[in-house]
Design a protein around this motif. Sequence first.
Motif, PDB file in Angstrom:
ATOM      1  N   GLY A 170       0.826  -1.196   0.000  1.00 40.99           N
ATOM      2  CA  GLY A 170       0.000   0.000   0.000  1.00 40.99           C
ATOM      3  C   GLY A 170       0.859   1.243   0.000  1.00 40.99           C
ATOM      4  O   GLY A 170       2.086   1.188  -0.123  1.00 40.99           O
ATOM      5  N   MET A 171       0.209   2.391   0.151  1.00 41.93           N
ATOM      6  CA  MET A 171       0.922   3.667   0.168  1.00 41.93           C
ATOM      7  C   MET A 171       0.287   4.593   1.189  1.00 41.93           C
ATOM      8  O   MET A 171      -0.944   4.694   1.273  1.00 41.93           O
ATOM      9  N   ILE A 172       1.122   5.247   1.989  1.00 43.01           N
ATOM     10  CA  ILE A 172       0.652   6.304   2.884  1.00 43.01           C
ATOM     11  C   ILE A 172       0.674   7.598   2.080  1.00 43.01           C
ATOM     12  O   ILE A 172       1.702   7.977   1.514  1.00 43.01           O
ATOM     13  N   CYS A 173      -0.454   8.301   2.017  1.00 44.71           N
ATOM     14  CA  CYS A 173      -0.652   9.340   1.013  1.00 44.71           C
ATOM     15  C   CYS A 173      -0.482  10.755   1.552  1.00 44.71           C
ATOM     16  O   CYS A 173      -0.762  11.049   2.717  1.00 44.71           O
ATOM     17  N   SER A 174      -0.082  11.637   0.653  1.00 47.32           N
ATOM     18  CA  SER A 174      -0.076  13.065   0.930  1.00 47.32           C
ATOM     19  C   SER A 174      -1.396  13.665   0.455  1.00 47.32           C
ATOM     20  O   SER A 174      -2.137  13.056  -0.336  1.00 47.32           O
ATOM     21  N   ALA A 175      -1.689  14.872   0.908  1.00 50.69           N
ATOM     22  CA  ALA A 175      -2.909  15.553   0.470  1.00 50.69           C
ATOM     23  C   ALA A 175      -2.875  15.830  -1.023  1.00 50.69           C
ATOM     24  O   ALA A 175      -3.889  15.735  -1.715  1.00 50.69           O
ATOM     25  N   ARG A 176      -1.677  16.142  -1.540  1.00 51.00           N
ATOM     26  CA  ARG A 176      -1.559  16.428  -2.974  1.00 51.00           C
ATOM     27  C   ARG A 176      -1.801  15.170  -3.797  1.00 51.00           C
ATOM     28  O   ARG A 176      -2.471  15.214  -4.835  1.00 51.00           O
ATOM     29  N   GLU A 177      -1.289  14.039  -3.347  1.00 52.50           N
ATOM     30  CA  GLU A 177      -1.507  12.778  -4.063  1.00 52.50           C
ATOM     31  C   GLU A 177      -2.979  12.394  -4.083  1.00 52.50           C
ATOM     32  O   GLU A 177      -3.447  11.728  -5.015  1.00 52.50           O
ATOM     33  N   LEU A 178      -3.721  12.821  -3.049  1.00 52.07           N
ATOM     34  CA  LEU A 178      -5.146  12.519  -2.963  1.00 52.07           C
ATOM     35  C   LEU A 178      -6.008  13.549  -3.686  1.00 52.07           C
ATOM     36  O   LEU A 178      -7.228  13.431  -3.706  1.00 52.07           O
ATOM     37  N   ASN A 179      -5.348  14.581  -4.241  1.00 51.49           N
ATOM     38  CA  ASN A 179      -6.052  15.635  -4.983  1.00 51.49           C
ATOM     39  C   ASN A 179      -7.048  16.379  -4.092  1.00 51.49           C
ATOM     40  O   ASN A 179      -8.148  16.741  -4.527  1.00 51.49           O
ATOM     41  N   LEU A 180      -6.650  16.621  -2.840  1.00 50.26           N
ATOM     42  CA  LEU A 180      -7.514  17.336  -1.910  1.00 50.26           C
ATOM     43  C   LEU A 180      -7.388  18.845  -2.120  1.00 50.26           C
ATOM     44  O   LEU A 180      -6.317  19.338  -2.504  1.00 50.26           O
ATOM     45  N   PRO A 181      -8.462  19.598  -1.884  1.00 44.30           N
ATOM     46  CA  PRO A 181      -8.404  21.052  -2.065  1.00 44.30           C
ATOM     47  C   PRO A 181      -7.353  21.682  -1.149  1.00 44.30           C
ATOM     48  O   PRO A 181      -7.174  21.269  -0.005  1.00 44.30           O
ATOM     49  N   ASP A 182      -6.672  22.707  -1.666  1.00 41.26           N
ATOM     50  CA  ASP A 182      -5.686  23.475  -0.888  1.00 41.26           C
ATOM     51  C   ASP A 182      -4.578  22.585  -0.318  1.00 41.26           C
ATOM     52  O   ASP A 182      -4.066  22.839   0.779  1.00 41.26           O
ATOM     53  N   ALA A 183      -4.209  21.536  -1.040  1.00 37.52           N
ATOM     54  CA  ALA A 183      -3.154  20.645  -0.573  1.00 37.52           C
ATOM     55  C   ALA A 183      -1.813  21.376  -0.589  1.00 37.52           C
ATOM     56  O   ALA A 183      -1.492  22.072  -1.554  1.00 37.52           O
ATOM     57  N   PRO A 184      -1.013  21.234   0.468  1.00 38.52           N
ATOM     58  CA  PRO A 184       0.311  21.871   0.473  1.00 38.52           C
ATOM     59  C   PRO A 184       1.214  21.250  -0.573  1.00 38.52           C
ATOM     60  O   PRO A 184       1.090  20.074  -0.899  1.00 38.52           O
ATOM     61  N   GLN A 185       2.135  22.051  -1.087  1.00 41.36           N
ATOM     62  CA  GLN A 185       3.013  21.577  -2.150  1.00 41.36           C
ATOM     63  C   GLN A 185       4.280  20.913  -1.614  1.00 41.36           C
ATOM     64  O   GLN A 185       4.938  20.157  -2.326  1.00 41.36           O
ATOM     65  N   GLU A 186       4.622  21.176  -0.367  1.00 45.52           N
ATOM     66  CA  GLU A 186       5.827  20.570   0.173  1.00 45.52           C
ATOM     67  C   GLU A 186       5.611  19.081   0.412  1.00 45.52           C
ATOM     68  O   GLU A 186       4.488  18.612   0.571  1.00 45.52           O
ATOM     69  N   LYS A 187       6.725  18.336   0.457  1.00 49.62           N
ATOM     70  CA  LYS A 187       6.655  16.898   0.641  1.00 49.62           C
ATOM     71  C   LYS A 187       6.167  16.557   2.037  1.00 49.62           C
ATOM     72  O   LYS A 187       6.472  17.245   3.001  1.00 49.62           O
ATOM     73  N   GLY A 188       5.412  15.479   2.133  1.00 50.69           N
ATOM     74  CA  GLY A 188       4.945  15.023   3.437  1.00 50.69           C
ATOM     75  C   GLY A 188       3.573  14.409   3.364  1.00 50.69           C
ATOM     76  O   GLY A 188       2.721  14.833   2.572  1.00 50.69           O
ATOM     77  N   ILE A 189       3.353  13.368   4.169  1.00 46.90           N
ATOM     78  CA  ILE A 189       2.053  12.705   4.183  1.00 46.90           C
ATOM     79  C   ILE A 189       1.015  13.568   4.893  1.00 46.90           C
ATOM     80  O   ILE A 189       1.349  14.472   5.665  1.00 46.90           O
ATOM     81  N   LEU A 190      -0.233  13.269   4.641  1.00 45.75           N
ATOM     82  CA  LEU A 190      -1.343  13.914   5.337  1.00 45.75           C
ATOM     83  C   LEU A 190      -1.527  13.229   6.687  1.00 45.75           C
ATOM     84  O   LEU A 190      -1.765  12.016   6.743  1.00 45.75           O
ATOM     85  N   VAL A 191      -1.417  13.988   7.764  1.00 40.38           N
ATOM     86  CA  VAL A 191      -1.636  13.464   9.106  1.00 40.38           C
ATOM     87  C   VAL A 191      -3.031  13.897   9.559  1.00 40.38           C
ATOM     88  O   VAL A 191      -3.353  15.088   9.569  1.00 40.38           O
ATOM     89  N   LEU A 192      -3.868  12.928   9.904  1.00 39.46           N
ATOM     90  CA  LEU A 192      -5.266  13.186  10.223  1.00 39.46           C
ATOM     91  C   LEU A 192      -5.460  13.494  11.711  1.00 39.46           C
ATOM     92  O   LEU A 192      -4.654  13.113  12.555  1.00 39.46           O
ATOM     93  N   ASP A 193      -6.569  14.175  11.992  1.00 39.89           N
ATOM     94  CA  ASP A 193      -6.941  14.464  13.376  1.00 39.89           C
ATOM     95  C   ASP A 193      -7.393  13.187  14.079  1.00 39.89           C
ATOM     96  O   ASP A 193      -7.764  12.197  13.436  1.00 39.89           O
ATOM     97  N   ASP A 194      -7.426  13.241  15.391  1.00 39.51           N
ATOM     98  CA  ASP A 194      -7.817  12.072  16.183  1.00 39.51           C
ATOM     99  C   ASP A 194      -9.257  11.640  15.939  1.00 39.51           C
ATOM    100  O   ASP A 194      -9.623  10.493  16.204  1.00 39.51           O
ATOM    101  N   GLU A 195     -10.091  12.545  15.432  1.00 40.79           N
ATOM    102  CA  GLU A 195     -11.512  12.230  15.254  1.00 40.79           C
ATOM    103  C   GLU A 195     -11.738  11.168  14.181  1.00 40.79           C
ATOM    104  O   GLU A 195     -12.794  10.525  14.142  1.00 40.79           O
ATOM    105  N   TYR A 196     -10.774  10.948  13.306  1.00 44.51           N
ATOM    106  CA  TYR A 196     -10.915   9.942  12.259  1.00 44.51           C
ATOM    107  C   TYR A 196     -10.789   8.551  12.859  1.00 44.51           C
ATOM    108  O   TYR A 196      -9.955   8.298  13.726  1.00 44.51           O
ATOM    109  N   GLU A 197     -11.633   7.627  12.372  1.00 43.04           N
ATOM    110  CA  GLU A 197     -11.663   6.259  12.906  1.00 43.04           C
ATOM    111  C   GLU A 197     -10.854   5.337  12.007  1.00 43.04           C
ATOM    112  O   GLU A 197     -11.077   5.270  10.799  1.00 43.04           O
TER     113      GLU A 197
END
Length: 206
Positions: A170-197
Motif C-alpha cells: 500500500g501507500m501512505i498518502c499526501s494531500a496532494r496525491e489525494l487531490n484534496l483542495p488546498d493541498a500543500p506543495q511541500e513533501k509530506g504525508i497527510l496526518v489526520l486528526d484524532d476524530e478519524y476512525e
Amino acid sequence: MQINAFYNREGIGDVLMVLLREGDRHHQVVERKDDVAIVKSTTGKVNGYNVFNASNYFDVSDWHGPVELTAELIETLGVILRKQNIEAELSGVDFTPKFVVGYVKEAEKHPDADKLSICQVETDQGMVQIVCGAPNVAACQKVVVAKPGAVMPSGLIIRPSKLRGESSHGMICSARELNLPDAPQEKGILVLDDEYEVGKAFEIGR
C-alpha cells in the motif's frame, strides 16, 4: 482478487475497461465478440475486458474515471461474458474500500535507504507493512492508506511491491496525491486528526 475498472466517455467513448492484470500494451492481442473485447497477452493470459456500449448494460451516469466495484457490477459483467461464451473467473473480488484511515503503529528507518521508513500500519484488514518515503512519517499518526488495487487521482494503480528489499503493501498518502483542495506543495504525508476512525473509508478528490 484485484480488479480495476475505468470509464471515460469523453476520452474513449461508451466503453467499460476492466483490468485484471497489467500487461505490456505493445505485446497484447485483442479478440472481439460482439460488445466484448478480450485483451490477452501474447502468451494467452487474459489481461482484461473492454465492454462496448456499456450504457446498455450498466448505469454509467456517475462514472467518471475509476469505477467503484460492486457485487452487482461484477454479476452483470459475468452475465455479459457468459452470453458470449467467455469463461471468466470473477469470484473472490475485494469490495472493501481502497482508501482508508490507517494508524502508524511503528516507523523505523530503512536499513539501506536513508529517506525511506518501514512502517507497520493498522488498516481495516489488519496490520500491514508499508515502506514510506515521506520525511514526516512517524509512529502514532493517523494517516490515509491507499491499499493494493487503489487507483490514485493521477491514474497510478497501487500494487504490492518491494522497495530496497522490503515488502510494501500500500501507500501512505499526501494531500496532494489525494487531490484534496488546498493541498500543500511541500513533501509530506497527510496526518489526520484524532476524530478519524481507523479502518473507515476516506473520500478522495478526482
